[in-house]
Design a protein around this motif. Sequence first.
Motif, PDB file in Angstrom:
ATOM      1  N   GLU A   1      41.926  37.374  51.434  1.00  0.00           N
ATOM      2  CA  GLU A   1      42.468  37.124  50.086  1.00  0.00           C
ATOM      3  C   GLU A   1      42.627  35.637  49.797  1.00  0.00           C
ATOM      4  O   GLU A   1      42.347  35.176  48.685  1.00  0.00           O
ATOM      5  CB  GLU A   1      43.811  37.830  49.941  1.00  0.00           C
TER       6      GLU A   1
ATOM      7  N   SER B   1      41.315  42.218  43.756  1.00  0.00           N
ATOM      8  CA  SER B   1      42.531  43.013  43.894  1.00  0.00           C
ATOM      9  C   SER B   1      43.628  42.459  42.989  1.00  0.00           C
ATOM     10  O   SER B   1      43.586  41.292  42.561  1.00  0.00           O
ATOM     11  CB  SER B   1      43.016  42.973  45.347  1.00  0.00           C
ATOM     12  N   ASP B   2      44.616  43.286  42.704  1.00  0.00           N
ATOM     13  CA  ASP B   2      45.750  42.826  41.906  1.00  0.00           C
ATOM     14  C   ASP B   2      46.448  41.653  42.573  1.00  0.00           C
ATOM     15  O   ASP B   2      46.877  40.701  41.893  1.00  0.00           O
ATOM     16  CB  ASP B   2      46.756  43.966  41.712  1.00  0.00           C
TER      17      ASP B   2
ATOM     18  N   LEU C   1      44.467  38.560  41.932  1.00  0.00           N
ATOM     19  CA  LEU C   1      44.547  38.169  40.519  1.00  0.00           C
ATOM     20  C   LEU C   1      45.891  37.533  40.193  1.00  0.00           C
ATOM     21  O   LEU C   1      45.959  36.557  39.436  1.00  0.00           O
ATOM     22  CB  LEU C   1      44.314  39.391  39.632  1.00  0.00           C
ATOM     23  N   ARG C   2      46.961  38.076  40.747  1.00  0.00           N
ATOM     24  CA  ARG C   2      48.292  37.506  40.483  1.00  0.00           C
ATOM     25  C   ARG C   2      48.386  36.063  40.972  1.00  0.00           C
ATOM     26  O   ARG C   2      49.143  35.261  40.415  1.00  0.00           O
ATOM     27  CB  ARG C   2      49.368  38.359  41.150  1.00  0.00           C
TER      28      ARG C   2
ATOM     29  N   ARG D   1      38.346  46.898  33.273  1.00  0.00           N
ATOM     30  CA  ARG D   1      39.457  46.284  34.014  1.00  0.00           C
ATOM     31  C   ARG D   1      40.305  45.362  33.141  1.00  0.00           C
ATOM     32  O   ARG D   1      41.397  44.943  33.533  1.00  0.00           O
ATOM     33  CB  ARG D   1      38.902  45.480  35.192  1.00  0.00           C
TER      34      ARG D   1
ATOM     35  N   HIS E   1      44.047  46.255  32.365  1.00  0.00           N
ATOM     36  CA  HIS E   1      44.934  46.072  33.507  1.00  0.00           C
ATOM     37  C   HIS E   1      45.193  44.591  33.764  1.00  0.00           C
ATOM     38  O   HIS E   1      46.320  44.196  34.077  1.00  0.00           O
ATOM     39  CB  HIS E   1      44.325  46.717  34.749  1.00  0.00           C
ATOM     40  N   ILE E   2      44.172  43.764  33.617  1.00  0.00           N
ATOM     41  CA  ILE E   2      44.353  42.324  33.812  1.00  0.00           C
ATOM     42  C   ILE E   2      45.325  41.769  32.781  1.00  0.00           C
ATOM     43  O   ILE E   2      46.169  40.917  33.097  1.00  0.00           O
ATOM     44  CB  ILE E   2      42.990  41.604  33.736  1.00  0.00           C
TER      45      ILE E   2
ATOM     46  N   ASP F   1      47.795  43.367  31.485  1.00  0.00           N
ATOM     47  CA  ASP F   1      49.127  43.755  31.957  1.00  0.00           C
ATOM     48  C   ASP F   1      49.633  42.785  33.021  1.00  0.00           C
ATOM     49  O   ASP F   1      50.818  42.434  33.045  1.00  0.00           O
ATOM     50  CB  ASP F   1      49.099  45.168  32.526  1.00  0.00           C
ATOM     51  N   LEU F   2      48.736  42.352  33.893  1.00  0.00           N
ATOM     52  CA  LEU F   2      49.131  41.401  34.939  1.00  0.00           C
ATOM     53  C   LEU F   2      49.508  40.048  34.354  1.00  0.00           C
ATOM     54  O   LEU F   2      50.357  39.338  34.907  1.00  0.00           O
ATOM     55  CB  LEU F   2      47.990  41.226  35.947  1.00  0.00           C
TER      56      LEU F   2
END
Length: 367
Positions: free
Chosen positions: A127, A154-155, A158-159, A182, A185-186, A188-189
Amino acid sequence: MDKLRGRAETLKIAHLLDIEPHALTFLQGLPVDDVRRFRAQTVAALFDRAPDMLDRIAAATKLVPSGVAAAISQKALGPRLAAAVAGRLDPARAADIIEKLPVTFTAESCAHLDPRRIEGIVGRLDENLVVRIAVALAERGDHLTMGRFVGHLSDAALRRILPQIDDATVLRTGYVIDAPERLGHIIDLLGEERLASIIASAPASGLWPEALAVAGMVPGSRRARIASLTAAQPRDHLDTLVLTVADQDLWESLLPLVALLSEEERRTVAELPSLRDTDVLAGVVRAVAATTLWAEFLPLVDALPADSRKTVADTAGTLPTPDLDALAREVDKQNLWDLVMPLVELMDDDAKTRIFMLPAFQDQPET
């Protein structure tokens, strides 16, 4: 949306072929699904018919430690050829070698990697390395390559990546993302505050088309959030949005967003100086007639000032008969007469006569 998606697909094909996008502008007039299939065929043509030499080099890398293979890739092959060889390797072996390479070399190589191999390789990378590669791509301004990769991250990665890249880069990457499913969802992040900041960056960066494309690709409530955050922008920012849409004929991308606004938000949009411009209003009426987006447009018309509604009515009254007939049928289908009749009342007598002589009215069953 098709116009913006077509542009994005053209950019991706130009990137694959290493040519200037303007050489492929003819593709933008084709159905976007056809252009997407052509891109897939382009990928296959470029990577499935690779010279046997690549397979021999790939086979040779299995005979040496991954660190040695990485050194050979960097010193002897270079980014383009190294990427071509990585595309012929088992994903786990490719990931082992990549982890031994400098991040800058990997970032440069990523642009030349077979897009179909990305998911298998990225899922095997550490990661921390994924984050560093993504940031390096952002620093290189390689949004097209980022668009290939971001849907496979992965989340957790991305975070960590999103706070390290600027708002304009997020927009440019979202515009060319290869996995649009996607995007919701991105978003939302990102969170509300960062999303608002990204939207606010669009006018200064000249990225309203990219912002519209991203909004059009996200589903349901997230799209409504983007619409509301956009309506909350300063008036001069919204004016640049309307003028950009008018100049590039992107009404089919903007009007569905306007339709998601509350009555108060629509009123804010309707009062923009740009929507008092007769040329802009006439252009949007013609665009709506071409796209049959009357249901999305009429609530905005209802909120326009009186002089702007008159311009809309006069322009609508001069539309070709087939367009007027399509308007009447769409309005009847969606029961929008309460929004249309005030416009008809503003038309001159000749236009009113044309309206009521339309085939749509003549075809009504007798009672």
